[in-house]
Design an enzyme around this catalytic site. Sequence first.
Site, short mmCIF file in Angstrom:
data_model
loop_
_atom_site.label_atom_id
_atom_site.label_comp_id
_atom_site.label_asym_id
_atom_site.label_seq_id
_atom_site.Cartn_x
_atom_site.Cartn_y
_atom_site.Cartn_z
CB SER A 144 -0.95 0.00 1.20
OG SER A 144 -0.23 -0.12 2.41
CD GLU A 145 0.28 3.99 1.74
OE1 GLU A 145 -0.64 4.64 1.18
OE2 GLU A 145 0.06 3.00 2.47
CB THR A 146 7.49 2.12 -0.82
OG1 THR A 146 7.06 0.84 -1.33
CG2 THR A 146 8.98 2.05 -0.53
#
Length: 264
Positions: free
Chosen positions: A46-48
């Site tokens: 979903s996020e880095t």
Amino acid sequence: MQQIDFYMVDAFSDTTFGGNAAAVCPLTEWMPDETLLAMARQHNQSETAFFITTDSGYELRWFTTQGEINLCGHATLAAAHVIFEYLNYPETTIHFDTRFVGPLSVTRNGDWLTLDFPAWESEPVMPLPLLLETLGITQCKEVRVARDYMVVLETQQQVEAVCPNINAMIPLGKMVCITAPGDGEYDFVSRFFCPGESVPEDPVTGSTHSMLIPYWADRLGKTQMLARQVSSRGGDLRCQLVGNRVLIAGKAATYLIGKVFLRS
């Protein structure tokens, strides 16, 4: 060939497969945005979170598979976990500079990491028929909006039972949070839907609590609360409203440590 350290961390959980997974990559300097986006797409989380070291602390940025975003709680928690656990950071508070929301900090107290985030006030709006239709509900207590839509339901059971048509939410142009008072142990619960993103339902969303905490502090008449995001993975968040800031605390667990190899 360039080598970059890679971590995957389950944020807002102290067990594997709980909370919300984020990829974390410490960098020595900023690379082109298109490279950061390509890496985030390859990681397919979903996020880095990407960060570099500065004289005053760290600069921090967050990318989804679609692009850079303005704030991410669980990836900030994951980045702080990596700094505390693996980068020999000697202090109890980490200071981050960000592009969109200014300075942020994360403080460690035992196993709990506390995010210091801006508080977001929400405004009431008329319920959009498409919003209720895509959530599969016919009525709610109220609908509010800040960065995201917030749909307030009556009970925790109603929040848990919602089965949305997330693709049909895309024309709304915003993410969607649903929330209600908690049963017993928790002051309030929530879920968070991400139309158009690679992860349709975000398991635990720190940033949306920037909106939830001021709302529930006002409704419940208290500034310290325990919240639960009731996704299938789920996570606990200790919440506090302090003026125009919110404190959001959670735990984190490392899942994976490795190397990224960038070949031109």
